[in-house]
Design a protein around this motif. Structure first.
Motif, PDB file in Angstrom:
ATOM      1  N   ASN A  75       0.818  -1.212   0.000  1.00 55.30           N
ATOM      2  CA  ASN A  75       0.000   0.000   0.000  1.00 55.30           C
ATOM      3  C   ASN A  75       0.854   1.264   0.000  1.00 55.30           C
ATOM      4  N   VAL A  76       2.146   1.115  -0.303  1.00 59.80           N
ATOM      5  CA  VAL A  76       3.066   2.264  -0.364  1.00 59.80           C
ATOM      6  C   VAL A  76       3.704   2.307  -1.749  1.00 59.80           C
ATOM      7  N   ASP A  77       4.259   3.471  -2.087  1.00 56.92           N
ATOM      8  CA  ASP A  77       4.872   3.639  -3.408  1.00 56.92           C
ATOM      9  C   ASP A  77       6.066   2.715  -3.594  1.00 56.92           C
ATOM     10  N   SER A  78       6.874   2.584  -2.524  1.00 57.58           N
ATOM     11  CA  SER A  78       8.065   1.745  -2.629  1.00 57.58           C
ATOM     12  C   SER A  78       8.477   1.264  -1.254  1.00 57.58           C
ATOM     13  N   ALA A  79       9.287   0.218  -1.259  1.00 55.22           N
ATOM     14  CA  ALA A  79       9.809  -0.329  -0.009  1.00 55.22           C
ATOM     15  C   ALA A  79      11.172  -0.951  -0.292  1.00 55.22           C
ATOM     16  N   TYR A  80      11.955  -1.132   0.779  1.00 52.82           N
ATOM     17  CA  TYR A  80      13.275  -1.733   0.661  1.00 52.82           C
ATOM     18  C   TYR A  80      13.199  -3.190   1.104  1.00 52.82           C
ATOM     19  N   VAL A  81      13.820  -4.066   0.302  1.00 52.42           N
ATOM     20  CA  VAL A  81      13.774  -5.499   0.569  1.00 52.42           C
ATOM     21  C   VAL A  81      15.190  -5.999   0.866  1.00 52.42           C
ATOM     22  N   VAL A  82      15.312  -6.742   1.964  1.00 53.10           N
ATOM     23  CA  VAL A  82      16.572  -7.409   2.305  1.00 53.10           C
ATOM     24  C   VAL A  82      16.267  -8.898   2.408  1.00 53.10           C
ATOM     25  N   VAL A  83      17.055  -9.710   1.700  1.00 53.77           N
ATOM     26  CA  VAL A  83      16.850 -11.153   1.685  1.00 53.77           C
ATOM     27  C   VAL A  83      17.909 -11.830   2.541  1.00 53.77           C
ATOM     28  N   ASN A  84      17.423 -12.648   3.488  1.00 54.15           N
ATOM     29  CA  ASN A  84      18.316 -13.441   4.352  1.00 54.15           C
ATOM     30  C   ASN A  84      19.361 -12.580   5.063  1.00 54.15           C
ATOM     31  N   ASN A  85      18.916 -11.399   5.522  1.00 53.89           N
ATOM     32  CA  ASN A  85      19.740 -10.493   6.336  1.00 53.89           C
ATOM     33  C   ASN A  85      20.993  -9.983   5.631  1.00 53.89           C
ATOM     34  N   ASN A  86      21.018 -10.030   4.313  1.00 50.92           N
ATOM     35  CA  ASN A  86      22.154  -9.497   3.561  1.00 50.92           C
ATOM     36  C   ASN A  86      21.864  -8.025   3.243  1.00 50.92           C
ATOM     37  N   TYR A  87      22.224  -7.142   4.169  1.00 48.14           N
ATOM     38  CA  TYR A  87      21.908  -5.726   4.024  1.00 48.14           C
ATOM     39  C   TYR A  87      22.753  -5.023   2.964  1.00 48.14           C
ATOM     40  N   PHE A  88      23.767  -5.695   2.435  1.00 46.41           N
ATOM     41  CA  PHE A  88      24.593  -5.072   1.411  1.00 46.41           C
ATOM     42  C   PHE A  88      24.086  -5.365   0.008  1.00 46.41           C
TER      43      PHE A  88
END
Length: 329
Positions: free
Chosen positions: A34-47
């Motif tokens: 319900n938002v324009d965009s979001a940030y996705v991190v897979v398996n705690n790999n923040y890089f």
């Protein structure tokens, strides 16, 4: 030579048994937001984060993946999602724009990029904030710092300095909430202990006088009460002997001793009562002072949230993105 051959065989076997990334089974994760965009991190790999919009899909290994989905103004969604092979799995989630809190900022990847800061510090409005010796602001500060272990100092003119060692994680906001002013609730909670509330409010001299005097009066009161009980029992014994006397001489002897003892007991009783009354008055003063006397510089304010500080600090023009702060907070 034999050892080298064995090592070569082991290396060859291990290499051929590891399939290439392209040969692994994959599937797709689609987002319904319900938002324009979001940030996705897979398996705690923040890089290796990804920014997605509602309707976008990302390719993942066909397995159970741990997904962290974040926007700047709500708690991140952390969930496990199983991706079937050659199949699209849809993850639907509605973020709340009314759920703004300090906890939402902590370790929030989206907030880190939105506010252009990986460190936020919230303290008393008169406390100065220093990082590695550099002044960062008063009351609230946000800034970028490299991944490292370093010291943060919060200096208050009335209540001294607190020092914290921070382990900076660059891809998330490291949120620090630390107050040097005492809270009213904290002062009230220890009011029953003589001097404790005064020490908590940094009134060290008053706290020392109250605690030491209270302990002294309590000790002497117990000592006088013990003496009183002992001498009063002697008085009762003399009185019993007087009543049991068979001769006039014996009655005169025990009567005189009882009269003398009565005076002694009365004196001890007066001393005991005086010390007890003094202890009660001092304890009452301790309670009254704990509840009524404010520390130098005052207590912490009741409304101590991020909204207050951002809306106050933005007029200085030092925070950046002031319009965004004002709109969302």
């Amino acid at each position: 030579m034999r050892k080298i051959s064995l090592l070569f065989i082991l290396f060859y076997c291990s290499s051929v048994n590891i399939p290439a990334q392209d040969t692994l089974s994959t599937g797709y994760l689609k987002f319904n937001l319900n938002v324009d965009s979001a940030y996705v991190v897979v398996n705690n790999n923040y890089f290796e984060w990804q920014k997605v919009a509602s309707g976008d899909s990302i390719k993942l290994l066909a397995m159970r993946n741990y997904i962290t989905l974040s926007t700047p103004f709500d708690s991140p969604l952390r969930t496990g999602v199983y991706i079937p092979e050659d199949t699209t799995f849809t993850l639907s989630y509605n973020f709340s724009s009314e759920n703004v809190s300090n906890a939402n900022i902590q370790e929030n990847l989206a907030a880190r990029f939105h506010f252009d800061a990986n460190v936020m510090v919230l303290s008393d409005e008169d406390s100065e904030i220093y990082y590695k010796g550099d002044y960062k602001g008063t009351g609230f500060a946000k800034f970028n710092a490299p991944e490292e272990l370093a010291y943060l100092e919060i200096k208050n003119p009335d209540f001294g300095t607190t020092r914290k060692r921070l382990n900076i994680r660059e891809r998330r906001i490291n949120f620090v909430e630390d107050y040097t002013r005492p809270s009213r609730a904290g002062a009230y909670s220890v009011a029953v202990i003589p001097g404790a509330s005064q020490f908590y409010k940094r009134q060290n001299l008053k706290g020392t006088l109250i605690s030491v005097t209270s302990a002294t009066l309590f000790t002497f009161t117990l000592h006088k009460y013990s003496q009183y009980r002992k001498e009063f029992q002697n008085f009762l014994d003399y009185k019993v002997n007087y009543l049991k006397a068979q001769t006039e001489a014996a009655a005169l002897k025990w009567g005189d001793l009882a009269e003398e003892q009565k005076v002694k007991v009365q004196r001890l009783d007066n001393q005991r009562r005086f010390l007890m009354l003094s202890s009660i008055l001092l304890y009452g003063f301790n309670i009254y002072d704990a509840l009524s006397n404010q520390p130098k510089g005052g207590y912490q304010k009741k409304e101590k949230d991020l909204k207050f500080y951002l809306s106050q600090e933005e007029v200085l023009g030092s925070l950046g993105t002031t319009g965004t702060f004002k709109y969302h907070f």
